[in-house]
Write a protein that holds these residues in place. Structure first.
Motif, short mmCIF file in Angstrom:
data_model
loop_
_atom_site.label_atom_id
_atom_site.label_comp_id
_atom_site.label_asym_id
_atom_site.label_seq_id
_atom_site.Cartn_x
_atom_site.Cartn_y
_atom_site.Cartn_z
N THR A 40 0.83 -1.21 0.00
CA THR A 40 0.00 0.00 0.00
C THR A 40 0.86 1.27 0.00
N TRP A 41 1.04 1.88 1.17
CA TRP A 41 1.68 3.21 1.17
C TRP A 41 3.11 3.17 0.68
N GLN A 42 3.85 2.08 0.96
CA GLN A 42 5.24 2.04 0.48
C GLN A 42 5.27 1.96 -1.04
N ALA A 43 4.19 1.45 -1.65
CA ALA A 43 4.12 1.36 -3.12
C ALA A 43 3.39 2.56 -3.71
N GLY A 44 3.02 3.53 -2.87
CA GLY A 44 2.45 4.78 -3.38
C GLY A 44 0.95 4.93 -3.25
N VAL A 45 0.28 4.01 -2.55
CA VAL A 45 -1.18 4.13 -2.41
C VAL A 45 -1.50 5.23 -1.39
N ASP A 46 -2.40 6.13 -1.78
CA ASP A 46 -2.79 7.23 -0.88
C ASP A 46 -3.92 6.83 0.04
N VAL A 47 -4.94 6.19 -0.54
CA VAL A 47 -6.12 5.80 0.25
C VAL A 47 -6.55 4.40 -0.17
N LEU A 48 -6.88 3.61 0.83
CA LEU A 48 -7.24 2.20 0.61
C LEU A 48 -8.68 1.95 1.04
#
Ligand SMILES: Cc1ncc(COP(=O)(O)O)c(C=O)c1O
Length: 352
Positions: free
Chosen positions: A199-207
Protein backbone atom coordinates in the motif's frame (compact mmCIF):
# COMPACT_ATOMS: atom_id res chain seq x y z
CA UNK A 1 -29.42 -19.18 -8.22
CA UNK A 2 -29.21 -19.78 -4.52
CA UNK A 3 -26.16 -19.68 -2.31
CA UNK A 4 -27.68 -22.24 0.00
CA UNK A 5 -26.30 -25.47 1.25
CA UNK A 6 -27.74 -28.86 0.42
CA UNK A 7 -26.95 -31.79 2.70
CA UNK A 8 -24.41 -29.52 4.43
CA UNK A 9 -22.40 -28.87 1.24
CA UNK A 10 -21.60 -25.29 0.28
CA UNK A 11 -22.61 -24.91 -3.36
CA UNK A 12 -22.32 -21.13 -3.61
CA UNK A 13 -19.50 -19.62 -5.67
CA UNK A 14 -21.15 -16.36 -6.77
CA UNK A 15 -19.05 -14.30 -4.41
CA UNK A 16 -17.17 -14.52 -1.15
CA UNK A 17 -19.79 -12.21 0.34
CA UNK A 18 -22.11 -15.23 0.36
CA UNK A 19 -20.10 -16.70 3.25
CA UNK A 20 -21.30 -16.10 6.78
CA UNK A 21 -18.94 -14.78 9.42
CA UNK A 22 -15.95 -16.20 11.24
CA UNK A 23 -16.83 -17.51 14.72
CA UNK A 24 -14.30 -15.08 16.22
CA UNK A 25 -16.16 -12.19 14.62
CA UNK A 26 -19.57 -13.49 15.66
CA UNK A 27 -18.22 -13.80 19.23
CA UNK A 28 -16.86 -10.25 19.12
CA UNK A 29 -20.29 -8.98 18.06
CA UNK A 30 -21.97 -10.84 20.89
CA UNK A 31 -19.50 -9.36 23.35
CA UNK A 32 -20.00 -5.89 21.87
CA UNK A 33 -23.76 -6.19 22.42
CA UNK A 34 -23.38 -6.14 26.21
CA UNK A 35 -23.44 -2.87 28.13
CA UNK A 36 -22.95 0.69 26.90
CA UNK A 37 -20.38 2.40 24.71
CA UNK A 38 -19.66 5.91 23.46
CA UNK A 39 -21.35 6.68 20.15
CA UNK A 40 -20.08 7.58 16.69
CA UNK A 41 -16.63 6.08 16.87
CA UNK A 42 -15.53 7.57 20.18
CA UNK A 43 -15.65 4.15 21.87
CA UNK A 44 -12.64 2.16 23.05
CA UNK A 45 -12.90 -0.59 20.43
CA UNK A 46 -12.86 1.95 17.59
CA UNK A 47 -9.78 3.57 19.11
CA UNK A 48 -8.15 0.16 19.39
CA UNK A 49 -8.89 -0.54 15.70
CA UNK A 50 -7.17 2.70 14.73
CA UNK A 51 -4.09 1.68 16.72
CA UNK A 52 -4.16 -1.87 15.36
CA UNK A 53 -4.40 -0.66 11.76
CA UNK A 54 -1.41 1.65 12.32
CA UNK A 55 0.50 -1.35 13.63
CA UNK A 56 -0.56 -3.61 10.76
CA UNK A 57 0.33 -1.01 8.12
CA UNK A 58 3.46 0.21 9.98
CA UNK A 59 2.31 3.79 9.33
CA UNK A 60 0.05 6.37 10.96
CA UNK A 61 -3.41 5.91 9.43
CA UNK A 62 -6.88 7.40 9.61
CA UNK A 63 -9.53 4.69 9.70
CA UNK A 64 -13.19 5.17 8.81
CA UNK A 65 -15.33 2.02 9.17
CA UNK A 66 -18.11 1.68 6.60
CA UNK A 67 -20.92 -0.75 5.91
CA UNK A 68 -20.07 -1.59 2.30
CA UNK A 69 -17.10 -1.67 -0.01
CA UNK A 70 -19.00 0.57 -2.43
CA UNK A 71 -19.31 3.24 0.27
CA UNK A 72 -15.58 2.94 0.97
CA UNK A 73 -14.79 3.38 -2.71
CA UNK A 74 -17.24 6.24 -3.26
CA UNK A 75 -16.17 8.28 -0.23
CA UNK A 76 -12.47 7.62 -0.77
CA UNK A 77 -12.67 8.59 -4.45
CA UNK A 78 -14.69 11.72 -3.69
CA UNK A 79 -11.84 12.85 -1.46
CA UNK A 80 -9.33 12.29 -4.25
CA UNK A 81 -11.04 13.97 -7.20
CA UNK A 82 -12.99 17.16 -7.88
CA UNK A 83 -16.38 16.81 -9.66
CA UNK A 84 -14.67 17.76 -12.93
CA UNK A 85 -12.07 15.06 -12.49
CA UNK A 86 -11.81 11.59 -13.92
CA UNK A 87 -11.20 8.34 -12.06
CA UNK A 88 -9.04 5.96 -14.04
CA UNK A 89 -10.30 2.39 -13.68
CA UNK A 90 -9.77 -0.88 -15.48
CA UNK A 91 -12.86 -1.84 -17.56
CA UNK A 92 -13.39 -4.80 -15.20
CA UNK A 93 -13.32 -2.48 -12.17
CA UNK A 94 -16.03 -2.96 -9.56
CA UNK A 95 -16.33 0.84 -9.41
CA UNK A 96 -17.08 0.90 -13.14
CA UNK A 97 -19.52 -2.01 -13.26
CA UNK A 98 -21.04 -2.95 -9.98
CA UNK A 99 -21.70 0.10 -7.86
CA UNK A 100 -24.69 1.62 -9.66
CA UNK A 101 -22.83 4.91 -9.95
CA UNK A 102 -21.70 5.17 -6.32
CA UNK A 103 -18.41 6.90 -7.25
CA UNK A 104 -20.26 9.30 -9.56
CA UNK A 105 -22.79 9.97 -6.79
CA UNK A 106 -20.23 10.66 -4.07
CA UNK A 107 -17.95 12.70 -6.33
CA UNK A 108 -20.87 14.76 -7.64
CA UNK A 109 -20.33 13.53 -11.15
CA UNK A 110 -16.65 12.82 -11.68
CA UNK A 111 -16.23 10.58 -14.72
CA UNK A 112 -14.90 7.04 -14.68
CA UNK A 113 -12.46 6.65 -17.55
CA UNK A 114 -11.51 3.12 -18.55
CA UNK A 115 -7.85 2.20 -18.80
CA UNK A 116 -7.22 -1.28 -20.12
CA UNK A 117 -4.75 -4.09 -19.69
CA UNK A 118 -4.77 -7.89 -19.63
CA UNK A 119 -6.06 -9.88 -16.67
CA UNK A 120 -8.08 -6.99 -15.22
CA UNK A 121 -4.90 -4.99 -14.52
CA UNK A 122 -4.09 -1.51 -15.81
CA UNK A 123 -0.81 -1.42 -17.73
CA UNK A 124 1.82 1.28 -17.21
CA UNK A 125 1.61 2.29 -20.88
CA UNK A 126 -2.16 2.73 -20.76
CA UNK A 127 -1.96 4.67 -17.50
CA UNK A 128 0.83 6.91 -18.80
CA UNK A 129 -1.38 7.96 -21.72
CA UNK A 130 -4.62 8.28 -19.72
CA UNK A 131 -3.03 10.25 -16.88
CA UNK A 132 -2.23 13.20 -19.15
CA UNK A 133 -5.11 12.86 -21.59
CA UNK A 134 -6.44 16.38 -22.38
CA UNK A 135 -4.82 17.75 -19.25
CA UNK A 136 -5.58 21.46 -18.95
CA UNK A 137 -8.24 21.32 -21.64
CA UNK A 138 -11.23 23.22 -20.31
CA UNK A 139 -13.59 21.05 -22.35
CA UNK A 140 -12.51 17.78 -20.78
CA UNK A 141 -12.62 16.11 -17.38
CA UNK A 142 -9.23 16.18 -15.70
CA UNK A 143 -7.49 12.91 -14.76
CA UNK A 144 -7.40 12.98 -10.97
CA UNK A 145 -7.07 9.53 -9.45
CA UNK A 146 -6.01 6.05 -10.53
CA UNK A 147 -7.95 3.27 -8.84
CA UNK A 148 -6.36 -0.19 -8.68
CA UNK A 149 -8.31 -3.25 -7.54
CA UNK A 150 -6.23 -5.64 -5.43
CA UNK A 151 -6.89 -8.54 -5.85
CA UNK A 152 -8.41 -7.72 -9.24
CA UNK A 153 -11.87 -8.78 -10.37
CA UNK A 154 -10.78 -11.91 -12.22
CA UNK A 155 -8.46 -13.01 -9.42
CA UNK A 156 -5.15 -11.68 -10.69
CA UNK A 157 -2.96 -9.57 -8.44
CA UNK A 158 -0.76 -6.56 -9.05
CA UNK A 159 2.76 -7.32 -7.84
CA UNK A 160 4.25 -4.81 -5.42
CA UNK A 161 6.61 -3.65 -8.20
CA UNK A 162 3.63 -3.10 -10.52
CA UNK A 163 1.79 -1.02 -7.91
CA UNK A 164 4.97 0.97 -7.39
CA UNK A 165 5.35 1.69 -11.08
CA UNK A 166 1.69 2.63 -11.59
CA UNK A 167 1.71 4.89 -8.53
CA UNK A 168 4.83 6.61 -9.74
CA UNK A 169 3.24 7.29 -13.12
CA UNK A 170 0.09 8.58 -11.46
CA UNK A 171 1.89 10.80 -8.95
CA UNK A 172 4.25 12.23 -11.57
CA UNK A 173 1.18 13.27 -13.57
CA UNK A 174 -0.37 14.86 -10.45
CA UNK A 175 -2.93 12.08 -9.80
CA UNK A 176 -3.68 10.37 -6.50
CA UNK A 177 -3.76 6.59 -6.06
CA UNK A 178 -6.69 4.67 -4.63
CA UNK A 179 -6.69 0.93 -4.00
CA UNK A 180 -9.93 -1.05 -3.94
CA UNK A 181 -8.81 -3.66 -1.45
CA UNK A 182 -12.07 -5.56 -1.10
CA UNK A 183 -9.80 -8.63 -1.35
CA UNK A 184 -6.60 -7.11 -0.04
CA UNK A 185 -5.95 -10.01 2.33
CA UNK A 186 -6.20 -12.52 -0.51
CA UNK A 187 -3.64 -10.54 -2.50
CA UNK A 188 -1.34 -10.18 0.51
CA UNK A 189 -1.15 -13.89 1.16
CA UNK A 190 -0.90 -14.70 -2.56
CA UNK A 191 2.20 -12.52 -2.82
CA UNK A 192 3.43 -12.99 0.73
CA UNK A 193 3.83 -9.23 0.89
CA UNK A 194 3.32 -7.05 3.95
CA UNK A 195 0.39 -4.62 4.13
CA UNK A 196 2.90 -1.75 4.13
CA UNK A 197 4.71 -3.01 1.03
CA UNK A 198 1.46 -3.39 -0.90
CA UNK A 199 0.00 0.00 0.00
CA UNK A 200 1.68 3.21 1.17
CA UNK A 201 5.24 2.04 0.48
CA UNK A 202 4.12 1.36 -3.12
CA UNK A 203 2.45 4.78 -3.38
CA UNK A 204 -1.18 4.13 -2.41
CA UNK A 205 -2.79 7.23 -0.88
CA UNK A 206 -6.12 5.80 0.25
CA UNK A 207 -7.24 2.20 0.61
CA UNK A 208 -10.69 0.64 0.66
CA UNK A 209 -9.98 -2.08 3.19
CA UNK A 210 -12.20 -5.12 2.74
CA UNK A 211 -13.29 -7.40 5.57
CA UNK A 212 -16.87 -8.42 4.77
CA UNK A 213 -15.83 -10.90 2.07
CA UNK A 214 -13.28 -12.54 4.29
CA UNK A 215 -14.88 -13.19 7.67
CA UNK A 216 -16.64 -10.02 8.83
CA UNK A 217 -20.43 -9.49 8.82
CA UNK A 218 -20.86 -5.94 7.59
CA UNK A 219 -17.61 -4.05 8.05
CA UNK A 220 -15.12 -2.59 5.62
CA UNK A 221 -13.06 0.56 6.18
CA UNK A 222 -11.44 3.48 4.46
CA UNK A 223 -7.77 3.60 5.47
CA UNK A 224 -5.96 6.80 4.61
CA UNK A 225 -2.19 7.12 4.68
CA UNK A 226 -2.32 10.87 4.06
CA UNK A 227 -3.14 12.94 7.16
CA UNK A 228 -3.99 15.97 5.01
CA UNK A 229 -7.17 14.14 3.93
CA UNK A 230 -8.38 13.49 7.50
CA UNK A 231 -10.80 16.39 7.87
CA UNK A 232 -12.36 15.99 4.45
CA UNK A 233 -12.72 12.23 4.89
CA UNK A 234 -14.33 12.78 8.30
CA UNK A 235 -17.04 15.04 6.91
CA UNK A 236 -17.61 12.92 3.82
CA UNK A 237 -17.85 9.81 5.98
CA UNK A 238 -20.52 11.45 8.15
CA UNK A 239 -22.30 13.07 5.23
CA UNK A 240 -22.28 9.77 3.36
CA UNK A 241 -24.26 8.19 6.18
CA UNK A 242 -21.41 5.91 7.24
CA UNK A 243 -20.63 7.33 10.70
CA UNK A 244 -22.85 4.81 12.46
CA UNK A 245 -23.86 5.77 15.96
CA UNK A 246 -23.10 2.24 17.17
CA UNK A 247 -19.75 2.23 15.45
CA UNK A 248 -18.35 -0.15 18.02
CA UNK A 249 -20.15 -3.01 16.30
CA UNK A 250 -18.27 -2.43 13.06
CA UNK A 251 -15.08 -1.81 15.00
CA UNK A 252 -15.55 -5.03 16.96
CA UNK A 253 -15.61 -6.90 13.65
CA UNK A 254 -12.49 -5.16 12.36
CA UNK A 255 -10.74 -5.67 15.69
CA UNK A 256 -11.44 -9.42 15.69
CA UNK A 257 -10.56 -9.58 11.99
CA UNK A 258 -7.07 -8.25 12.69
CA UNK A 259 -6.55 -10.24 15.88
CA UNK A 260 -4.18 -13.22 15.68
CA UNK A 261 -3.99 -12.77 11.89
CA UNK A 262 -7.55 -14.03 11.39
CA UNK A 263 -7.78 -11.98 8.17
CA UNK A 264 -4.66 -13.59 6.74
CA UNK A 265 -5.59 -17.08 7.88
CA UNK A 266 -9.03 -16.77 6.28
CA UNK A 267 -7.57 -15.44 3.06
CA UNK A 268 -4.95 -18.18 2.92
CA UNK A 269 -7.71 -20.75 3.32
CA UNK A 270 -9.91 -19.14 0.63
CA UNK A 271 -6.98 -18.94 -1.80
CA UNK A 272 -6.14 -22.58 -1.07
CA UNK A 273 -9.69 -23.63 -1.92
CA UNK A 274 -9.46 -21.80 -5.25
CA UNK A 275 -6.12 -23.43 -5.95
CA UNK A 276 -7.59 -26.87 -5.22
CA UNK A 277 -10.41 -26.15 -7.64
CA UNK A 278 -8.16 -24.69 -10.35
CA UNK A 279 -5.65 -27.53 -10.24
CA UNK A 280 -8.28 -30.22 -10.73
CA UNK A 281 -10.46 -28.33 -13.24
CA UNK A 282 -7.36 -27.83 -15.39
CA UNK A 283 -7.11 -31.61 -15.83
CA UNK A 284 -10.28 -31.63 -17.96
CA UNK A 285 -9.50 -30.96 -21.63
CA UNK A 286 -13.02 -29.50 -22.08
CA UNK A 287 -12.19 -26.71 -19.62
CA UNK A 288 -9.96 -23.78 -20.54
CA UNK A 289 -8.31 -21.93 -17.70
CA UNK A 290 -8.34 -18.17 -18.32
CA UNK A 291 -6.56 -15.10 -17.01
CA UNK A 292 -3.94 -15.22 -14.30
CA UNK A 293 -5.88 -15.81 -11.11
CA UNK A 294 -3.74 -16.00 -7.99
CA UNK A 295 -6.28 -15.20 -5.29
CA UNK A 296 -9.62 -16.77 -4.35
CA UNK A 297 -11.19 -16.61 -7.79
CA UNK A 298 -11.30 -19.27 -10.49
CA UNK A 299 -11.71 -17.88 -14.00
CA UNK A 300 -12.17 -20.31 -16.83
CA UNK A 301 -14.38 -21.41 -19.67
CA UNK A 302 -16.88 -24.29 -19.41
CA UNK A 303 -18.84 -26.02 -22.18
CA UNK A 304 -22.50 -24.87 -22.04
CA UNK A 305 -23.70 -28.33 -20.94
CA UNK A 306 -21.40 -28.14 -17.93
CA UNK A 307 -22.71 -24.72 -16.93
CA UNK A 308 -26.30 -25.88 -17.26
CA UNK A 309 -25.58 -29.16 -15.52
CA UNK A 310 -23.93 -27.53 -12.53
CA UNK A 311 -26.61 -24.86 -12.23
CA UNK A 312 -29.19 -27.64 -12.43
CA UNK A 313 -27.51 -29.38 -9.49
CA UNK A 314 -27.72 -26.24 -7.39
CA UNK A 315 -24.20 -24.85 -7.80
CA UNK A 316 -24.27 -21.06 -7.98
CA UNK A 317 -21.65 -19.10 -9.95
CA UNK A 318 -21.53 -16.35 -12.52
CA UNK A 319 -21.57 -17.44 -16.16
CA UNK A 320 -23.33 -14.44 -17.63
CA UNK A 321 -20.87 -11.64 -17.37
CA UNK A 322 -17.57 -12.25 -19.11
CA UNK A 323 -18.71 -13.72 -22.42
CA UNK A 324 -20.16 -17.03 -23.64
CA UNK A 325 -18.97 -19.96 -21.56
CA UNK A 326 -16.76 -17.87 -19.28
CA UNK A 327 -17.31 -18.65 -15.62
CA UNK A 328 -16.20 -16.93 -12.46
CA UNK A 329 -16.16 -18.92 -9.23
CA UNK A 330 -15.25 -17.31 -5.93
CA UNK A 331 -14.14 -19.32 -2.91
CA UNK A 332 -14.19 -18.09 0.66
CA UNK A 333 -13.04 -18.90 4.18
CA UNK A 334 -16.30 -20.85 4.52
CA UNK A 335 -15.57 -23.41 1.78
CA UNK A 336 -14.07 -26.68 2.94
CA UNK A 337 -12.04 -29.13 0.85
CA UNK A 338 -15.03 -31.49 0.87
CA UNK A 339 -17.22 -28.77 -0.71
CA UNK A 340 -14.69 -28.29 -3.49
CA UNK A 341 -14.52 -32.04 -4.01
CA UNK A 342 -18.31 -32.29 -4.34
CA UNK A 343 -18.18 -29.65 -7.08
CA UNK A 344 -15.29 -31.43 -8.79
CA UNK A 345 -17.15 -34.75 -8.65
CA UNK A 346 -20.17 -33.10 -10.27
CA UNK A 347 -17.94 -31.65 -13.00
CA UNK A 348 -16.42 -35.07 -13.70
CA UNK A 349 -19.83 -36.71 -13.70
CA UNK A 350 -21.38 -34.19 -16.10
CA UNK A 351 -18.41 -34.25 -18.47
CA UNK A 352 -18.49 -38.05 -18.37
C1 LIG B 1 -13.58 -5.64 -6.23
C2 LIG B 1 -14.71 -5.26 -5.33
N1 LIG B 1 -14.72 -4.04 -4.78
C3 LIG B 1 -15.67 -3.66 -3.93
C4 LIG B 1 -16.69 -4.52 -3.58
C5 LIG B 1 -17.65 -4.05 -2.54
O1 LIG B 1 -18.93 -4.30 -2.72
P1 LIG B 1 -20.11 -4.06 -1.67
O2 LIG B 1 -20.54 -2.65 -1.83
O3 LIG B 1 -21.10 -5.04 -2.10
O4 LIG B 1 -19.61 -4.31 -0.29
C6 LIG B 1 -16.76 -5.79 -4.17
C7 LIG B 1 -17.87 -6.72 -3.90
O5 LIG B 1 -18.23 -7.58 -4.64
C8 LIG B 1 -15.72 -6.17 -5.06
O6 LIG B 1 -15.72 -7.39 -5.63
Amino acid sequence: MSEGTAAGVVRGYLSDNAAGASPEIAAAMTEAAVGLASPCGSDDVSKRVGARMAEVFEHPVDVFPVGTGSAANGIALATLTPPWGSILSHPDGHIANDEAGTPEFFTHGAKITLVDGPNSKITPEALRAAAVYRRGNLHSVQPSVASLTQAAETGSVYTVAEIHELSEIAHEAGLRVHMDGARLANALVALEATPAEMTWQAGVDVLSFGATKNGAMTADAIVSFDPSLRTELSYRHKRGGQLTSKMWFQSAQLDAYLTDDLWLRNARHANGMAERLRARLALHPEIEMLGDPRANIVFCSFPPMLIDGLHGRGFAFHADRWGPGVVHLVTSFAHQPEDIDVLLAAVADILG
